[in-house]
Write a protein that holds these residues in place. Structure first.
Motif, PDB file in Angstrom:
ATOM      1  N   ILE A 223       0.793  -1.581   0.279  1.00  0.00           N
ATOM      2  CA  ILE A 223       0.003  -0.741  -0.537  1.00  0.00           C
ATOM      3  C   ILE A 223       1.070   1.018   0.066  1.00  0.00           C
ATOM      4  CG2 ILE A 223      -1.878   1.418   0.989  1.00  0.00           C
ATOM      5  CD1 ILE A 223      -2.904  -1.276   0.469  1.00  0.00           C
ATOM      6  N   MET A 224       1.752   1.559   0.828  1.00  0.00           N
ATOM      7  CA  MET A 224       2.829   2.779   0.870  1.00  0.00           C
ATOM      8  C   MET A 224       3.419   2.851   0.009  1.00  0.00           C
ATOM      9  SD  MET A 224       5.353   3.288   4.324  1.00  0.00           S
ATOM     10  CE  MET A 224       6.666   4.568   3.721  1.00  0.00           C
ATOM     11  N   GLU A 225       3.502   3.419  -1.320  1.00  0.00           N
ATOM     12  CA  GLU A 225       4.088   4.623  -2.023  1.00  0.00           C
ATOM     13  C   GLU A 225       5.528   5.162  -2.118  1.00  0.00           C
ATOM     14  OE1 GLU A 225      -0.455   5.549  -3.133  1.00  0.00           O
ATOM     15  OE2 GLU A 225       1.131   6.730  -4.124  1.00  0.00           O
ATOM     16  N   PRO A 226       6.040   4.861  -2.745  1.00  0.00           N
ATOM     17  CA  PRO A 226       8.006   5.644  -2.199  1.00  0.00           C
ATOM     18  C   PRO A 226       7.970   7.293  -2.369  1.00  0.00           C
ATOM     19  CG  PRO A 226       7.577   4.783  -4.536  1.00  0.00           C
ATOM     20  CD  PRO A 226       6.361   3.801  -3.823  1.00  0.00           C
ATOM     21  N   ARG A 227       6.985   7.784  -1.447  1.00  0.00           N
ATOM     22  CA  ARG A 227       6.798   9.747  -2.011  1.00  0.00           C
ATOM     23  C   ARG A 227       6.649  10.047  -0.459  1.00  0.00           C
ATOM     24  NH1 ARG A 227       2.036   9.949  -0.295  1.00  0.00           N
ATOM     25  NH2 ARG A 227       0.646   8.394  -1.084  1.00  0.00           N
ATOM     26  N   ILE A 228       7.499  11.222  -0.337  1.00  0.00           N
ATOM     27  CA  ILE A 228       7.331  12.116   0.886  1.00  0.00           C
ATOM     28  C   ILE A 228       6.270  13.157   0.613  1.00  0.00           C
ATOM     29  CG2 ILE A 228       8.424  13.169   2.371  1.00  0.00           C
ATOM     30  CD1 ILE A 228      11.050  11.707   1.957  1.00  0.00           C
TER      31      ILE A 228
END
Length: 295
Positions: free
Chosen positions: A6-11
């Motif tokens: 679910i977690m996307e690689p972004r801040i």
């Protein structure tokens, strides 16, 4: 889909814990950053090219994350990853924990109306995972900040707030508490000491006396004029309170809807203004009275 992260690689946010928010905001504005209209005296938001830079009180940020602001245990910065639903907060925290993170705060309702939790990475850097219904993500996953100059222009200034406090005689306090440690109790006591009539409103306290006045279940149960509806509720609950105030405004002669510190609901504010009510938001009448009229 099973196995899909679910977690996307972004801040989404970088939040700096600062000693003086006003001073820090002035510094970044001098560097060209433009503050969002969602900013207030407790927090400032800047668009930083797809990432939101936020300024928050150092101690308040540490308290929110559940860590100490002393010594080397807190680095004065947290990184936020915003998601698209409340359910995703817990799922991302679970993924982080499985990858080696330490959970500081599990997913829970946040005081500002969304859903939030915190973890630290293996080096101790603090991450927040948050769902914020007031700042949705666009298709690329970037946070959408409000920049509504028209809304900001409708906020009452010091002169109008002082006029509200001097002309009003009765406050209906929504979300009143009989617990002396709660902010609503302290504000009610202060207002009574300054000569205002204060009507506590809370269905859990119906029929019981709070600071000498019988509590009502809701606005519909009040039988005397009310000048100000003072809201001590979570931001997400403010809309229902405002709609109740609109229904009762003619019968009770309500003039002002006042949302306490931290209670920010632009939709509720717009509906109240459209109904002819004055809106004060993210302020406390106790603080404003002492600041504008006298302690």
């Amino acid at each position: 889909m099973e196995g899909q992260l679910i977690m996307e690689p972004r801040i989404s946010f970088v939040t700096l814990g600062v000693a003086d928010i006003a001073r820090a905001r002035a510094f970044y504005e001098k560097l060209g950053f433009k503050a969002s209209s969602a900013s207030n005296k407790n927090v400032t938001f800047f668009d930083a090219g797809g990432v939101v830079l936020a300024l928050f009180g150092r101690k308040a940020l540490a308290d929110d994350a559940g860590v100490s602001d002393k010594g080397s245990g807190f680095s004065r910065i947290s990184v936020a990853h915003n998601v698209r639903s409340e359910e995703e907060v817990a799922r991302v925290l679970g993924e982080a924990e499985a990858a080696g993170a330490t959970i500081l705060k599990p997913s829970q309702k946040a005081f500002w109306g969304g859903q939030s939790g915190y973890f630290t990475d293996p080096d101790g850097h603090v991450w927040e995972v948050a769902y914020n219904p007031f700042m949705p993500l666009d298709a690329a996953g970037h946070v959408t900040l409000p920049y509504d100059a028209a809304e900001a222009a409708t906020a009452p200034g010091d002169a109008e707030i002082a006029a509200i406090l001097t002309s009003s005689r009765t406050f209906a306090v929504i979300g009143a508490s009989d617990d002396p440690s709660r902010p609503s109790y302290g504000v009610m006591g202060y207002l009574k000491a300054k000569g205002y009539k204060v009507i506590p409103v809370n269905p859990k306290l119906e029929g019981r006396k709070v600071l000498g006045t019988v509590a009502k279940a809701d606005l519909a149960a009040i039988r005397q004029p009310v000048d100000v509806v003072d809201i001590f509720r979570q931001p997400g609950a403010a809309l229902d309170v405002v709609r109740a105030a609109i229904r009762e405004k003619d019968r009770l002669k309500i003039k002002t809807v006042w949302m306490q510190l931290g209670v920010i609901n632009e939709e509720a504010a717009r509906e109240a203004r459209a109904a002819g009510l004055t809106v004060v938001m993210d302020r406390c009448p106790k603080i404003e009275y002492a600041r504008l009229i006298g302690s």
